[in-house]
Design an enzyme around this catalytic site. Structure first.
Site, PDB file in Angstrom:
ATOM      1  N   ILE A 173       0.819  -1.403  -0.537  1.00  0.00           N
ATOM      2  CA  ILE A 173       0.249  -0.399  -0.354  1.00  0.00           C
ATOM      3  C   ILE A 173       0.974   1.839   0.133  1.00  0.00           C
ATOM      4  O   ILE A 173       0.135   2.352  -0.545  1.00  0.00           O
ATOM      5  CB  ILE A 173      -0.860  -0.022   1.349  1.00  0.00           C
ATOM      6  CG1 ILE A 173      -2.020  -1.217   1.284  1.00  0.00           C
ATOM      7  CG2 ILE A 173      -1.807   1.353   1.229  1.00  0.00           C
ATOM      8  CD1 ILE A 173      -2.527  -1.438   1.908  1.00  0.00           C
ATOM      9  N   ALA A 253      -4.124   2.792   8.231  1.00  0.00           N
ATOM     10  CA  ALA A 253      -3.847   1.989   8.311  1.00  0.00           C
ATOM     11  C   ALA A 253      -5.327   0.989   9.570  1.00  0.00           C
ATOM     12  O   ALA A 253      -6.146   0.787   8.983  1.00  0.00           O
ATOM     13  CB  ALA A 253      -2.585   2.016   8.829  1.00  0.00           C
ATOM     14  N   ARG A 254      -4.836   1.358  11.405  1.00  0.00           N
ATOM     15  CA  ARG A 254      -5.341   1.005  11.587  1.00  0.00           C
ATOM     16  C   ARG A 254      -5.745   1.955  13.327  1.00  0.00           C
ATOM     17  O   ARG A 254      -4.925   3.115  13.238  1.00  0.00           O
ATOM     18  CB  ARG A 254      -4.693  -0.081  13.024  1.00  0.00           C
ATOM     19  CG  ARG A 254      -5.189  -1.351  11.785  1.00  0.00           C
ATOM     20  CD  ARG A 254      -6.706  -2.020  11.921  1.00  0.00           C
ATOM     21  NE  ARG A 254      -7.153  -3.255  11.686  1.00  0.00           N
ATOM     22  CZ  ARG A 254      -7.245  -3.752  10.203  1.00  0.00           C
ATOM     23  NH1 ARG A 254      -7.376  -2.473   9.124  1.00  0.00           N
ATOM     24  NH2 ARG A 254      -7.897  -4.581   9.825  1.00  0.00           N
ATOM     25  N   ASP A 278      -9.676   7.267   7.574  1.00  0.00           N
ATOM     26  CA  ASP A 278     -10.615   6.367   7.622  1.00  0.00           C
ATOM     27  C   ASP A 278     -10.571   4.890   8.511  1.00  0.00           C
ATOM     28  O   ASP A 278     -11.703   4.274   8.892  1.00  0.00           O
ATOM     29  CB  ASP A 278      -9.863   5.036   6.612  1.00  0.00           C
ATOM     30  CG  ASP A 278     -11.233   4.371   5.325  1.00  0.00           C
ATOM     31  OD1 ASP A 278     -11.973   4.919   5.635  1.00  0.00           O
ATOM     32  OD2 ASP A 278     -10.401   3.215   5.557  1.00  0.00           O
ATOM     33  N   GLU A 283     -14.121   1.773  16.867  1.00  0.00           N
ATOM     34  CA  GLU A 283     -14.408   1.551  15.751  1.00  0.00           C
ATOM     35  C   GLU A 283     -15.734   0.571  16.339  1.00  0.00           C
ATOM     36  O   GLU A 283     -15.323  -0.332  16.906  1.00  0.00           O
ATOM     37  CB  GLU A 283     -14.321   1.609  14.387  1.00  0.00           C
ATOM     38  CG  GLU A 283     -13.366   2.012  13.832  1.00  0.00           C
ATOM     39  CD  GLU A 283     -12.162   1.440  12.707  1.00  0.00           C
ATOM     40  OE1 GLU A 283     -13.358   0.485  11.656  1.00  0.00           O
ATOM     41  OE2 GLU A 283     -11.615   1.930  11.936  1.00  0.00           O
ATOM     42  N   HIS A 301     -14.489   4.036   7.725  1.00  0.00           N
ATOM     43  CA  HIS A 301     -13.613   2.486   6.852  1.00  0.00           C
ATOM     44  C   HIS A 301     -13.891   1.984   5.926  1.00  0.00           C
ATOM     45  O   HIS A 301     -14.601   0.874   5.517  1.00  0.00           O
ATOM     46  CB  HIS A 301     -13.907   1.544   8.154  1.00  0.00           C
ATOM     47  CG  HIS A 301     -13.051   0.493   8.615  1.00  0.00           C
ATOM     48  ND1 HIS A 301     -11.720  -0.121   9.231  1.00  0.00           N
ATOM     49  CD2 HIS A 301     -12.043  -0.112   7.410  1.00  0.00           C
ATOM     50  CE1 HIS A 301     -10.903  -1.473   8.983  1.00  0.00           C
ATOM     51  NE2 HIS A 301     -11.077  -0.920   7.594  1.00  0.00           N
TER      52      HIS A 301
END
Length: 335
Positions: A173, A253-254, A278, A283, A301
């Site tokens: 990525i 990413a996270r 994102d 979450e 996300h």
């Protein structure tokens, strides 16, 4: 189980017709089963009941965590005792799975390997990068509220050309994003656990930097690395303070890679001018300080949220299951 087919346990939905067909074709190799439980406590009881005995492989989605909880501890032990030897995870990030525990119990794990999700996630990072650099979000909000560019108008943004983009994590990525950012005239530097081969650096046109040096020199920083114990809160108050005043942060990413409380404070003081996110620490809950700040561009996300990419990811994960059944090996093993 001698002479009989093993089972494959599917956790979560397979939503796209080509993937559903590919999954159904596994019935020649295994009995395809699903859990009856809908919450983690019931799932663990179902594991222990013997319902999944003779299961060789598991197909799981990111969303299935609501059924199983994190794949760790008692769940890993119960799955191993049921015969599970392979978990094929649909997604690049596998932080919902306790990898050391799986290794201990003899369970091999795979993720969805590039190129299934590389381009789509890099596209999303580029969208967030441009939106944050150009400071588009305040005017998106004011336009919908009927005040055109706002009163007063939003602060001027910045062109990407000749700006320095620092990429943390130069995997598939990160490399894809680097190529796209170079096309916009950006200088791209990166930090990775290990530098990529010199020929790859030359082909993409990137330069390696130490972690803190990258933070100091970059006009924008993009996070493209997995979440683990080493990377949790990698970007906190100290790191945000090292960055250029008014820099931009992008995270596809996270969420846990960033200390959201520290990010909110850095945004409030102007140390970070804008960010594009994102992913989030908890979450689907989002820190209210991020929601309330008009300079924060938010997505729920959606990095791989395209018809083509979701289908390809499902097909890749099913192919991992098939490989496990036919060869005893996963195509893209994590462990």
């Amino acid at each position: 189980m001698s002479g009989s087919k093993p089972k494959v346990l599917v956790l979560g939905e397979i939503e796209h017709a080509p993937a559903q067909s590919a999954y159904n074709s596994l019935s020649s190799l295994a009995n395809l089963i699903s859990p009856k439980s809908t919450k983690p406590t019931d799932f663990l009881d179902e594991c222990r009941s013997g319902a999944f005995n003779d299961t060789k492989a598991v197909y799981r989605t990111f969303q299935s965590v609501s059924i199983t909880g994190r794949i760790e501890g008692g769940v890993v032990k119960a799955l191993a005792e049921a015969g599970v030897r392979f978990i094929a995870h649909n997604g690049a990030g596998y932080d919902q799975i306790d990898i050391p525990s799986c290794i201990t119990h003899g369970i091999h794990v795979s993720n969805t390997a590039p190129p299934a999700l590389t381009a789509a996630t890099a596209d999303t990072a580029l969208f967030l990068l441009l939106g944050a650099l150009r400071n588009f979000n305040p005017s998106l909000l004011s336009l919908r509220s009927g005040t055109w560019r706002g009163s007063p108008p939003a602060a001027l943004g910045h062109d990407p050309a000749q700006k320095v983009l620092g990429i943390l994590g130069m995997g598939g990525i990160g490399r894809n994003l680097a190529r796209k950012a170079k096309a916009l005239g950006m200088e791209v530097v990166y930090h990775n656990r290990n530098p990529v081969p010199e020929d790859v650096e030359k082909e993409i046109g990137v330069r390696y930097m130490g972690f803190e040096e990258l933070l100091k020199e970059s006009d924008a920083v993009s996070l493209n690395l997995p979440l683990n114990e080493e990377t949790r809160h990698l970007i906190g108050g100290k790191e945000l303070g090292i960055m250029k005043k008014g820099a931009v942060l992008v995270n596809t990413a996270r969420g846990g890679v960033v200390d959201e409380g520290a990010l909110v404070e850095a945004l409030n003081t102007g140390q970070i001018s804008s960010c594009g996110l994102d992913v989030y620490e908890n979450e689907p809950q989002i820190h209210p300080g991020l929601i309330d700040n008009p300079n924060v561009l938010l997505l729920p996300h959606m990095g791989t949220w395209t018809e083509e990419t979701q289908t390809e990811m499902e097909l890749w994960t099913i192919a991992n299951v098939r490989s496990a059944l036919e060869t005893g090996r996963l195509m893209s093993p994590v462990c």
